[in-house]
Design a protein around this motif. Structure first.
Motif, PDB file in Angstrom:
ATOM      1  N   ASP A 212      52.930 -18.841 -10.332  1.00  0.00           N
ATOM      2  CA  ASP A 212      53.703 -19.275  -9.500  1.00  0.00           C
ATOM      3  C   ASP A 212      53.472 -18.998  -7.587  1.00  0.00           C
ATOM      4  O   ASP A 212      53.362 -19.671  -7.382  1.00  0.00           O
TER       5      ASP A 212
ATOM      6  N   ARG B 145      52.633 -21.760  -4.910  1.00  0.00           N
ATOM      7  CA  ARG B 145      53.158 -21.720  -4.117  1.00  0.00           C
ATOM      8  C   ARG B 145      52.401 -21.399  -2.486  1.00  0.00           C
ATOM      9  O   ARG B 145      52.197 -21.997  -1.083  1.00  0.00           O
TER      10      ARG B 145
ATOM     11  N   LEU C 139      60.055 -22.285 -10.704  1.00  0.00           N
ATOM     12  CA  LEU C 139      58.962 -22.205 -10.884  1.00  0.00           C
ATOM     13  C   LEU C 139      58.783 -20.465 -10.767  1.00  0.00           C
ATOM     14  O   LEU C 139      59.227 -19.606 -10.445  1.00  0.00           O
ATOM     15  N   GLU C 140      58.703 -20.147 -12.586  1.00  0.00           N
ATOM     16  CA  GLU C 140      59.194 -19.365 -12.874  1.00  0.00           C
ATOM     17  C   GLU C 140      57.846 -17.921 -12.712  1.00  0.00           C
ATOM     18  O   GLU C 140      56.929 -19.609 -12.153  1.00  0.00           O
ATOM     19  N   GLU C 141      57.975 -17.100 -12.729  1.00  0.00           N
ATOM     20  CA  GLU C 141      57.090 -15.747 -12.398  1.00  0.00           C
ATOM     21  C   GLU C 141      56.373 -15.759 -13.739  1.00  0.00           C
ATOM     22  O   GLU C 141      56.489 -15.993 -15.234  1.00  0.00           O
TER      23      GLU C 141
ATOM     24  N   LEU D  41      57.405 -24.893 -13.100  1.00  0.00           N
ATOM     25  CA  LEU D  41      56.884 -24.249 -13.780  1.00  0.00           C
ATOM     26  C   LEU D  41      57.566 -23.470 -14.786  1.00  0.00           C
ATOM     27  O   LEU D  41      58.275 -22.578 -14.581  1.00  0.00           O
ATOM     28  N   LYS D  42      57.051 -23.346 -15.882  1.00  0.00           N
ATOM     29  CA  LYS D  42      57.844 -22.504 -16.919  1.00  0.00           C
ATOM     30  C   LYS D  42      57.275 -22.047 -17.894  1.00  0.00           C
ATOM     31  O   LYS D  42      55.864 -22.798 -18.554  1.00  0.00           O
TER      32      LYS D  42
END
Length: 178
Positions: A32, A36, A57-59, A94-95
């Motif tokens: 993630d 960015r 965006l998930e971590e 993003l997962k």
């Protein structure tokens, strides 16, 4: 112009050849955060076109070569910016799923013709001749190679309501290094 293109292609081929050497440098990465950083690195291009972003965006922590994975994000984002209309929107997800990590990037560009989809990951293939000065046809080929080497998949598809969608699926890691 020939000399410039030749130099650019040779540099890119050297980078591709360097993949084998660089692969030795792996580390835990936050995908993630990488994404960015890729968005910020292309800020001049997307602000010029007044492109907006919708981002979820998930971590996600992933062990991989940071430089190679950064190439994935920058190449896909750069293409999305290049083909998006002014004042368009680029959407990214993003997962972490049960067995994989999924990254989805969507743009509002012209999409990809069906007869071209099977070739966009081929070396030196360029979809649109009007953008030849901006690339050399190696970007998506290298992206695919990096994703493949991580045991993942990448696909390109058209969205129902216009534009293109790229989907990368990476295997969920256990104790293995990519």
């Amino acid at each position: 112009m020939y000399k410039t293109t030749q130099t650019r292609i040779q540099t890119y081929l050297n980078d591709v050849a360097g993949v084998r050497i660089v692969c030795a440098f792996i580390d835990d990465n936050r995908l993630d955060e990488q994404i960015r950083q890729a968005v910020l690195s292309l800020e001049t291009k997307w602000t010029e076109k007044e492109i907006g972003f919708q981002v979820e965006l998930e971590e996600v922590k992933y062990t991989a070569n940071e430089g190679l994975f950064m190439h994935i994000w920058i190449n896909l984002l750069d293409n999305a910016i290049k083909f998006s209309p002014s004042k368009g929107t680029i959407t990214m997800f993003l997962k972490q799923e049960q067995d994989s990590v999924k990254f989805i990037l969507e743009d509002e560009g012209p999409g990809i013709e069906d007869d071209v989809k099977s070739r966009i990951f081929d070396k030196f293939y360029q979809v649109d001749g009007s953008h030849k000065a901006e690339g050399n046809g190696l970007g998506l080929a290298l992206v695919k190679r990096i994703v493949d080497s991580a045991g993942g998949t990448i696909k390109a598809e058209n969205r129902e309501y216009g534009g293109c969608r790229f989907v990368i699926e990476l295997p969920k890691q256990k104790d293995e290094i990519i």
